[in-house]
Design a protein around this motif. Structure first.
Motif, short mmCIF file in Angstrom:
data_model
loop_
_atom_site.label_atom_id
_atom_site.label_comp_id
_atom_site.label_asym_id
_atom_site.label_seq_id
_atom_site.Cartn_x
_atom_site.Cartn_y
_atom_site.Cartn_z
N GLY A 208 20.44 3.46 12.30
CA GLY A 208 20.05 4.84 12.24
C GLY A 208 18.50 4.79 11.40
O GLY A 208 18.26 5.92 10.80
N LEU A 209 17.97 3.68 11.32
CA LEU A 209 16.61 3.47 10.63
C LEU A 209 15.55 4.27 11.65
O LEU A 209 15.62 4.31 12.75
N PRO B 238 4.48 6.26 11.68
CA PRO B 238 4.13 7.69 11.55
C PRO B 238 5.40 8.39 10.81
O PRO B 238 5.16 9.18 10.02
N GLU B 239 6.61 7.90 11.37
CA GLU B 239 7.67 8.58 10.69
C GLU B 239 8.06 8.35 9.41
O GLU B 239 8.83 9.18 8.62
N ILE C 6 0.79 -1.00 0.08
CA ILE C 6 0.00 -0.07 0.04
C ILE C 6 0.93 1.22 0.06
O ILE C 6 0.47 2.12 -1.02
N TYR C 7 1.84 1.15 0.71
CA TYR C 7 2.66 2.49 0.85
C TYR C 7 4.02 2.50 0.28
O TYR C 7 4.67 3.42 0.32
N ASP C 8 4.40 1.28 -0.32
CA ASP C 8 5.47 1.22 -1.12
C ASP C 8 7.00 1.79 -0.31
O ASP C 8 7.89 2.40 -1.05
N ILE C 9 6.99 1.44 0.83
CA ILE C 9 8.24 1.66 1.54
C ILE C 9 9.17 0.69 1.39
O ILE C 9 8.81 -0.39 1.01
N THR C 10 10.29 0.83 1.67
CA THR C 10 11.49 0.06 1.40
C THR C 10 11.36 -1.50 2.38
O THR C 10 11.01 -1.05 3.73
N HIS C 11 11.44 -2.55 1.80
CA HIS C 11 11.01 -3.65 2.52
C HIS C 11 11.74 -3.75 3.91
O HIS C 11 11.27 -4.08 4.99
N GLY C 12 13.20 -3.65 3.86
CA GLY C 12 14.01 -3.75 5.06
C GLY C 12 13.49 -2.93 6.14
O GLY C 12 13.72 -3.17 7.19
N LEU C 13 13.19 -1.67 5.73
CA LEU C 13 13.01 -0.54 6.88
C LEU C 13 11.49 -1.04 7.41
O LEU C 13 11.39 -1.24 8.78
N CYS D 100 3.53 -0.33 16.33
CA CYS D 100 4.67 0.41 15.61
C CYS D 100 4.25 1.79 15.34
O CYS D 100 4.97 2.55 14.83
N MET D 101 3.24 2.20 16.05
CA MET D 101 2.84 3.60 15.94
C MET D 101 3.56 4.53 17.18
O MET D 101 3.61 5.82 16.85
N LYS D 102 4.39 4.01 17.89
CA LYS D 102 5.00 4.68 18.81
C LYS D 102 6.56 4.17 19.42
O LYS D 102 6.48 2.90 19.30
#
Length: 392
Positions: free
Chosen positions: A343-344, A349-350, A278-285, A390-392
């Motif tokens: 440093g991830l 929300p971030e 849905i959000y196309d974020i980096t898989h490892g992140l 994972c929201m906080k």
């Protein structure tokens, strides 16, 4: 009781700096018409493209190209590759890149041998994969291990699905692993790739089935390798020792060797697939954000011994004291590694994700990923609860 298992990995690996001279002869075994698949063009900036073309031409092979494969590869790229293979009568596919390029190429190889739409490999039809063109890979990013396994993951933006599949016929015939090809990988992608490798190991390691002691110690050694060398690779991107250790660990983390006789569905990967679908974020992140929360959610008196083993043998935490306290210290150490050392970003929300689709994603994760058969069985409500953690 240790379960029986079969291990068969016929992937020829050329590891090291000076192996490209073998590329032409390796490809020529499978035919004369080569489809090179790659991403956004970084292989041209680094000179890797020119090196590969030189070897292909020297072997008297004919070259065709499919550029533009994106992270979280789309089924549309597979469709483009399918058309090219059929129109140009391609004999062998050469992906040059990371897991996205290699995953895409695996399903191009299968799609080239059928007349139906490639998404039929993933939708409710689950079309059989009985034939595939041969694949030879050149790896440029240590992360997914796709260069040495039989699986891949494809996204469909139209349906907001991201689904993986493994078939023995999709194993690469050969893979070229030169750590110098990862020297230009950014600190961010190095961190994400390292968390991906770590997650592959953790998905297998956290298992209460009795299995070979040797395999647990092997996994612990690989996790310690990531913890040692990922920060070095981030600080010193051209450190060959660090890049070589990450590259070889990436391959062995998911090539099936560590599975032994274990039989268990994964948890964090199907949950993350819904995030990046849905959000196309980096898989490892996404995996980094999810994994410590999943570990915390699953911890109880029945499995605490595995957490203590992890904390003690991977992070060197003293086993003395209350086992639950030791277990939580292990989770905290992993959390610190992902978000302080590498440093991830730590929360959803971030990275621009809110709770809008949690129920939809949770339902798909259970349906597509088999989380009901995982380390701790997870229903839709459990997966949604982990997303909320994972929201906080």
């Amino acid at each position: 009781m240790i379960n029986d298992f079969i291990y068969d990995l016929p992937v020829k690996v050329y590891f090291g700096k000076d192996q490209m001279k073998h590329l032409g002869p390796e490809l020529k075994q499978y035919g004369t018409r080569v489809l090179m698949v790659y991403g956004g063009g970084s292989i041209k900036r680094t000179g890797l493209y020119d090196k590969a073309v030189k070897e292909i031409k020297a072997a008297g092979l004919e070259l065709f190209e499919l550029p533009g494969v994106k992270p979280n590869p789309s089924v549309e790229s597979v469709r483009q590759g399918q058309r090219l293979c059929k129109e140009q009568h391609i004999d062998v596919i050469l992906p040059i890149g990371g897991g996205s390029t290699i995953d895409c190429s695996k399903f191009i190889a299968a799609a080239a041998c059928v007349d139906h739409d490639p998404w039929d490999f993933f939708n409710e039809k689950w079309a059989p994969i009985e034939k595939a063109l041969p694949i030879v890979t050149i790896l440029t990013l240590s992360a997914t291990g796709s260069e040495m396994d039989s699986g891949g993951v494809i996204s469909n933006p139209d349906t907001q699905d991201k689904i993986g599949r493994m078939e023995p016929i999709l194993l690469p015939k050969a893979s070229f692993l030169d750590p110098t090809n990862t020297f230009t990988v950014s600190a961010y992608q190095t961190a994400c790739g390292s968390s991906d490798i770590m997650s592959h190991i953790i998905e297998v390691y956290f298992n209460m089935n009795q299995d070979l002691y040797m395999l647990d110690t092997f996994m612990e050694g690989m996790m310690k390798t990531i913890i040692k060398y990922a920060p070095i690779a981030i600080r010193e991107p051209e450190n060959y020792e660090a890049r070589a250790n990450l590259m070889w660990t990436s391959s062995w983390a998911i090539n099936g060797f560590v599975n032994g006789g274990k039989q268990q569905a994964w948890s964090c990967h199907p949950m993350e697939h819904e995030l990046s679908a849905i959000y196309d974020i980096t898989h490892g992140l996404g995996l980094a954000i999810l994994t410590p929360r999943w570990m915390e959610y699953c911890l109880d008196e029945t499995n605490v011994s595995k957490y203590v083993q992890f904390a003690t043998n991977v992070f060197g935490i003293s086993p003395e004291g209350d086992p639950m306290d030791v277990a939580r210290k292990g989770i905290e150490a992993l959390d610190h590694f992902f978000f302080q050392t590498l440093g991830l970003k730590r929360t959803l929300p971030e990275v621009g994700i809110d709770e809008t689709y949690f129920d939809v994603m949770a339902e798909k994760a259970v349906k597509n990923g088999g989380t009901a058969y995982a380390f701790k069985p997870l229903a839709k409500e459990d997966v949604a609860a982990i997303y909320r953690m994972c929201m906080k």
